[in-house]
Design a protein around this motif. Structure first.
Motif, mmCIF file in Angstrom:
data_model
loop_
_atom_site.group_PDB
_atom_site.id
_atom_site.type_symbol
_atom_site.label_atom_id
_atom_site.label_comp_id
_atom_site.label_asym_id
_atom_site.label_seq_id
_atom_site.Cartn_x
_atom_site.Cartn_y
_atom_site.Cartn_z
ATOM 1 N N ARG A 1 35.617 48.467 34.083
ATOM 2 C CA ARG A 1 36.588 47.366 34.043
ATOM 3 C C ARG A 1 35.884 46.014 33.955
ATOM 4 N NH1 ARG A 1 41.364 45.781 37.026
ATOM 5 N NH2 ARG A 1 41.818 43.739 36.167
ATOM 6 N N PHE A 2 34.753 45.886 34.632
ATOM 7 C CA PHE A 2 33.966 44.654 34.576
ATOM 8 C C PHE A 2 32.580 44.951 33.995
ATOM 9 C CE2 PHE A 2 36.821 44.094 38.250
ATOM 10 C CZ PHE A 2 37.548 43.006 37.803
ATOM 11 N N VAL B 1 45.806 42.940 40.475
ATOM 12 C CA VAL B 1 46.476 43.093 39.163
ATOM 13 C C VAL B 1 47.656 44.038 39.289
ATOM 14 C CG1 VAL B 1 46.198 43.980 36.822
ATOM 15 C CG2 VAL B 1 44.427 42.552 37.845
ATOM 16 N N LYS C 1 36.342 42.800 42.688
ATOM 17 C CA LYS C 1 37.138 43.937 43.187
ATOM 18 C C LYS C 1 38.519 43.477 43.617
ATOM 19 C CE LYS C 1 34.202 47.631 44.827
ATOM 20 N NZ LYS C 1 33.733 48.396 45.956
ATOM 21 N N ASN D 1 32.606 40.436 31.276
ATOM 22 C CA ASN D 1 33.485 40.840 30.165
ATOM 23 C C ASN D 1 33.390 39.904 28.962
ATOM 24 O OD1 ASN D 1 34.253 43.025 31.636
ATOM 25 N ND2 ASN D 1 36.204 42.169 32.317
ATOM 26 N N GLU E 1 40.140 40.964 42.432
ATOM 27 C CA GLU E 1 40.907 40.687 41.208
ATOM 28 C C GLU E 1 41.554 41.966 40.731
ATOM 29 O OE1 GLU E 1 38.900 38.942 37.884
ATOM 30 O OE2 GLU E 1 37.997 37.420 39.156
ATOM 31 N N LYS E 2 40.762 43.035 40.754
ATOM 32 C CA LYS E 2 41.252 44.323 40.270
ATOM 33 C C LYS E 2 42.434 44.794 41.117
ATOM 34 C CE LYS E 2 41.057 49.048 40.394
ATOM 35 N NZ LYS E 2 41.369 49.927 41.498
ATOM 36 N N GLU E 3 42.324 44.583 42.425
ATOM 37 C CA GLU E 3 43.379 45.054 43.308
ATOM 38 C C GLU E 3 44.641 44.220 43.220
ATOM 39 O OE1 GLU E 3 41.229 45.188 46.950
ATOM 40 O OE2 GLU E 3 40.091 46.933 46.288
ATOM 41 N N LEU F 1 34.538 50.802 37.744
ATOM 42 C CA LEU F 1 34.759 49.351 37.853
ATOM 43 C C LEU F 1 33.673 48.515 37.179
ATOM 44 C CD1 LEU F 1 36.117 48.442 41.399
ATOM 45 C CD2 LEU F 1 37.222 48.217 39.177
#
Ligand code: FES
Length: 163
Positions: free
Chosen positions: A76-77, A163, A157, A136, A159-161, A115
């Motif tokens: 993801r990153f 979303v 992390k 990215n 940020e991912k959570e 991730l």
């Protein structure tokens, strides 16, 4: 192989160049294809080569030269870290070791949770902000010291959570 929307974007990129030089849109076409698919498989690069009427090897040469293109699936990153001399003199190698240690991966590997992927990068033209990391292909993180690595990764992390 690509959506109608992506092909329309590629067609717009092609129109920026003289009709007999449609291969000049190769970088844009690769970026559009990667945005849709996440990475550039050999089949996808061949498809782009055919679309732009150019040799497959020429498309591969472009895609393999720039770190912004993913020739394998990435997390993801994607963290691209510059290790050229100015960044190295500012401690990039220590930052790299901290990232590898915290993530438990080496260059070109992805964490088991999908991730994070680590990529070694050439100079990004931001030597004054060394050590430099690009997230990215778009977001530059300046002066990332080893003691800032935990907060940096935790921030991503979160940020991912969220979303
Ligand atoms: S050497 Fe790292 S950004 Fe230039």
């Amino acid at each position: 192989m690509l959506s109608t929307e992506s092909l329309q974007q590629i067609d717009r990129a092609i129109k920026k160049y003289p009709q007999e030089q449609k291969q000049s849109a190769v970088m844009a076409a690769l970026a559009i294809a990667q945005k849709e698919k996440g990475w550039l498989s050999n089949e996808l690069m061949k498809y782009i080569a055919d679309y732009l009427e150019m040799p497959s090897i020429a498309v591969y040469e472009v895609a393999s030269f720039y770190t912004m293109y993913n020739l394998n699936p990435v997390g993801r990153f994607k963290l691209a870290i510059c290790t050229n001399l100015p960044c190295a003199l500012q401690g990039a190698n220590h930052t790299v070791e901290a990232l590898k240690c915290r993530l438990g991966i080496d260059w070109n590997e992805t964490t088991a949770d999908g991730l994070f992927t680590l990529k070694e990068s050439e100079c990004m033209g931001a030597c004054g902000d060394a050590p430099v990391v690009i997230v990215n292909n778009r977001r530059m993180v300046s002066r990332l010291a080893p003691d800032g690595v935990d907060a940096f990764l935790d921030g991503l992390k979160n940020e991912k959570e969220s979303v």
